[in-house]
Motif scaffolding. Structure first.
Motif, short mmCIF file in Angstrom:
data_model
loop_
_atom_site.label_atom_id
_atom_site.label_comp_id
_atom_site.label_asym_id
_atom_site.label_seq_id
_atom_site.Cartn_x
_atom_site.Cartn_y
_atom_site.Cartn_z
N GLN A 52 0.81 -1.22 0.00
CA GLN A 52 0.00 0.00 0.00
C GLN A 52 0.84 1.27 0.00
OE1 GLN A 52 -2.02 -0.63 3.98
NE2 GLN A 52 -1.80 1.59 4.07
N ILE A 73 -0.65 9.14 3.99
CA ILE A 73 -0.93 8.97 5.40
C ILE A 73 -0.59 10.27 6.13
CG2 ILE A 73 -0.30 7.68 7.49
CD1 ILE A 73 0.53 5.37 5.53
N THR A 82 -0.40 -0.79 8.77
CA THR A 82 -0.92 -0.94 7.41
C THR A 82 -1.84 -2.15 7.31
OG1 THR A 82 0.81 -2.40 6.59
CG2 THR A 82 1.29 -0.03 6.61
N ARG A 83 -2.45 -2.29 6.13
CA ARG A 83 -3.33 -3.44 5.87
C ARG A 83 -2.57 -4.76 5.90
NH1 ARG A 83 -7.61 -1.48 7.56
NH2 ARG A 83 -5.99 -0.27 8.54
N TYR A 112 4.38 1.45 10.49
CA TYR A 112 5.29 2.53 10.12
C TYR A 112 5.62 3.34 11.37
CZ TYR A 112 3.80 1.66 5.22
OH TYR A 112 3.52 1.12 3.99
#
Length: 777
Positions: A327, A388, A397-398, A403
């Motif tokens: 992503q 983001i 994240t997915r 992060y």
């Protein structure tokens, strides 16, 4: 310490001996009494070995031995990453060859020339078999199989757990099939190894990124405990991911040296190196769901990774790092990802600078650019709407990675400002309106990548009796400047001048452990390990100074003049005096330690590429490349800029020139620099590099990786620029690399539909419980 050296430009201390030709590479080590090895390699991409006669070769002048799989062993060997145990690889080919270049015999002679001549005398009978070169064709029913026991050419897979449609709430869906081509790693120095047998093991000098991993792999190969193997990596002429640990070729040399009872050296030819070190290689099917205002609603990714022969681990990067970073820097509410690592009758594929992360960035940024074109939104604006936000960190994240931190819009703003985007677009419009044939294209890419990957690293600081210091780490530099950066950290902490600090690395008899160099891990792991050792050495030194000065440790201060007592002028002890005292009374001074980092770090940035496309010829000329990368705290800006420049040139080169090609029979047709499109200095441009600085909370220095970042941002920026120059002509997408012939063909016949349905095998994938590939917001 008054004033910090960290963050200042310091010229690399390791460059002098390299510039003066005083480097010590494997091939110029003392070779007195050393035998030379040459492999006999298959000219067929797929064939059964029906006969192998070494008699004439063994009788040739100077030949010491000729080995086959029966001599060196048929047992499978471990490698840097074993993707599929049902796709084993031995030191030499067993019964069947699976790619052009597969080694079937090894000739060892007194000189290399004698070994080359004798290799021509080895008589091999082959029964040619059908070969499959294309990864999409390798999935077709009835395709030739690499390993019949597996039943297909799928080496590894990642299947979505759910079958729900992540695009069902989209107001617009952009679809594109794109190729991230296979390229040659092409370091200046190919693979090389010199093995000297010992009574109970070996000593080996290896051109490798990972000396300690090489130690373990070669110990397994020859069947001894790792303590009986010593590995030294002398100067290494580049690696870029291609020299991870050791390969089966290295193992063959170690086995031969042990069997012969004499030292043996092998140094690759350039053509061998072009086959042994390849990376990238994916076919990506991306479907991006958006609202009409450009906000992302969902992403569907299906990715094929090229393993090549023997389940090369490069194909597995599609289901590892490419999946993890699918992503990118964007808010993606829903994600579904399927990936396959596919075997073909081409050279085993591995890693190249970025190793799966550049492929992820190229996919998301290309499909996002096409979406912007379809929706009539400026490329920078569609990114702003989906990046983001800086107050959302830490951000999970997915795909389940977290992060650490970032301000993703800041480098985008800075890159656009430096590029003077409005003026550049005005010139672009002027050329189009004037009917000129040399058109401008402006490409943008925003990226985030994963580095460090957590784990531990060794660091050591030892103070000698004369007050000088030796620094060691388990990383293994081959151009990254560790000797400079790590010495700067120690000098900053201890106040010892840089010229009094020596850096030692890459000898497993000297450095007790190490994770080597890769994944942009060195400063954040090795640097922090050295920093920790320096801090603890400082504490030891202050305790010694307190005894010498008859003061409390709390009152002892250390500055550029040495150790003293706060508030008591004239009481100074130099490092030379303190070190001599410590060696006499305490047996020495210094610390060996380990630093552990919990989790990865995530550098980010933005690139703007400006290119000129000649519509008469299709030739693309890069004009400007603006890169703003954020790697956390910067220790030495000069080294960071060097990494940015090298990475960006390699990224630009993938976008425009480089591609490893095979013909229909599996013969490589770009296996030398005469055929392969590697850039020269004349093809490069001046790079406009700068940085934002967002220190990570994950390690004390605050450092993230920089070694691969510019490669990741450069490729999609250039590809987007090429398409941008031609979008008014109906061009929607051009696959990598954007060569003149490919660009010209697209200008002549632009495709309105850049989508192709993925292979049906994706519909039959089943998921494992450990693969959470779809996560609902």
């Amino acid at each position: 310490m008054p004033g910090s050296i960290l963050g200042t430009e310091v010229r690399r201390v390791e460059d002098r001996e390299l510039l003066l030709g005083q480097g010590s590479f494997v091939d110029n080590l003392n070779s007195v009494g050393v035998a030379h090895a040459v492999f006999v390699r298959s000219p067929f991409a797929h064939a059964r070995i029906t006969g192998l006669d070494t008699t004439e070769a063994a009788a040739a002048e100077g030949v010491l031995a000729v080995y086959t799989a029966d001599d060196l062993g048929r047992a499978p060997l471990s490698g840097f990453a074993d993707v599929n145990k049902q796709a084993p690889r031995s030191a030499l080919a067993v019964d069947k060859v699976r790619y052009v270049g597969d080694p079937v015999a090894l000739v060892v002679a007194e000189t290399r020339a004698q070994a080359v001549d004798a290799a021509e005398l080895v008589d091999v009978d082959y029964d040619d078999l059908p070969a499959v070169i294309d990864i999409e064709e390798a999935l077709a029913e009835g395709a030739p199989l690499q390993f019949e026991a597996i039943g297909s050419n799928i080496a590894t897979q990642r299947a979505a757990k759910e079958t729900s449609d992540v695009l069902d709430d989209a107001e617009h869906v952009t679809r594109v099939r794109m190729v991230n081509q296979r390229i040659a790693v092409a370091p200046i120095e190919g693979n090389a190894i010199l093995v000297r047998p010992t009574d109970d093991g070996i000593e080996a000098w290896v051109s490798t990124q990972h000396p300690h991993m090489a130690k373990n792999l070669l110990a397994q190969a020859i069947g001894v405990e790792a303590d009986h193997v010593r590995i030294v990596a002398p100067h290494v002429g580049g690696a870029f991911g291609g020299k991870a640990g050791t390969s089966s070729d290295h193992a063959a040399i170690a086995l031969a040296a042990r069997k012969l009872g004499a030292p043996v050296k092998w140094v690759e030819t350039r053509s061998e190196a072009m086959l042994s070190m390849q990376g990238r290689g994916q076919v990506q099917y991306a479907e991006l769901g958006l609202k009409r205002d450009g906000t992302i609603t969902g992403l569907r990714m299906r990715v094929l990774g090229e393993c090549g022969a023997y389940a090369g681990f490069g194909g597995a990067l599609a289901v590892g790092p490419t999946y993890l970073m699918a992503q990118g820097p964007y808010v993606v509410p829903r994600l579904r990802f399927d990936g396959l690592g596919v075997m073909t009758n081409t050279a085993p594929n591995g890693a190249f600078r970025g190793a799966g992360r550049p492929e992820a960035a190229a996919a998301i940024d290309r499909v996002l650019d096409i979406a912007a074109l379809e929706l009539g939104i400026a490329p920078e604006e569609i990114r702003r709407r989906n990046l983001i936000p800086k107050d959302a960190f830490p951000f999970t994240t997915r795909t389940g990675v977290t992060y650490d931190n970032g301000d993703y819009e800041l480098p985008l703003q800075e890159a656009l400002r430096i590029a003077d985007i409005d003026a550049t677009r005005a010139e672009q419009r002027r050329r189009i309106e004037a009917g000129e044939t040399r058109l401008l294209g402006i490409g943008i890419a925003t990226y985030v990548e994963i580095t460090g990957f957590g784990g531990s690293e060794f660091g050591s600081v030892q103070i000698h009796e004369d007050g000088s210091a030796t620094v060691m780490s388990g990383t293994s530099a081959h151009g990254q400047g560790h000797a400079t950066s790590f010495s700067m950290i120690v000098s900053n902490t201890l106040g010892i001048p840089l010229e009094r600090i020596t850096y030692r690395q890459s000898d497993t008899a000297m450095v007790r452990s190490g994770g080597g160099t890769g994944g942009s891990r060195s400063l954040q792991l090795g640097g922090n390990a050295v920093s920790k050792a320096a801090d603890e050495t400082r504490e030891q030194a202050i305790a010694v100074a307190a005894r010498m000065l008859e003061a409390s440790t709390e009152d002892v201060v250390l500055d550029d003049d040495g150790f003293g007592v706060a508030g008591v002028p004239g009481t100074k002890i130099s490092w030379v005096e303190l070190a001599a005292y410590a060696h006499e009374h305490d047996g020495g001074l210094g610390v060996d330690t380990d630093f552990t980092q919990d989790g990865a770090t995530f550098p980010f940035g933005a690139h703007v590429s400006i290119v000129e496309v000649d519509t008469d010829t299709g030739r693309v000329t890069p004009l400007r490349h603006v890169l703003v990368d954020d790697c956390g705290r910067i220790v030495n800006p000069l080294i960071v800029a060097g990494q940015q420049h090298g990475g960006a040139i390699q990224g630009i080169s993938q976008a425009l020139w480089e591609e490893m090609l095979y013909d229909e029979q599996g013969t490589p047709i770009t296996s030398s620099f005469a055929d392969y499109g590697i850039p020269t200095a004349a093809d490069g441009i001046m790079l406009e590099s700068s940085n934002t600085e967002t220190p990570t909370p994950v390690n004390p220095i605050g450092a993230k990786g920089i070694g691969e970042s510019a490669t990741i941002g450069a490729t999609p920026a250039v590809q987007n620029a090429v398409v941008d120059a031609l979008k008014h002509l109906g061009v929607k997408h051009i696959d990598l690399p954007c060569t003149a012939s490919r660009v010209w063909r697209e200008i002549q016949n632009p495709r309105s539909d850049v989508w192709r349905e993925p292979p049906e095998v994706f519909d039959r994938l089943t998921s494992g419980d450990d693969e959470p590939d779809i996560v609902e917001a």
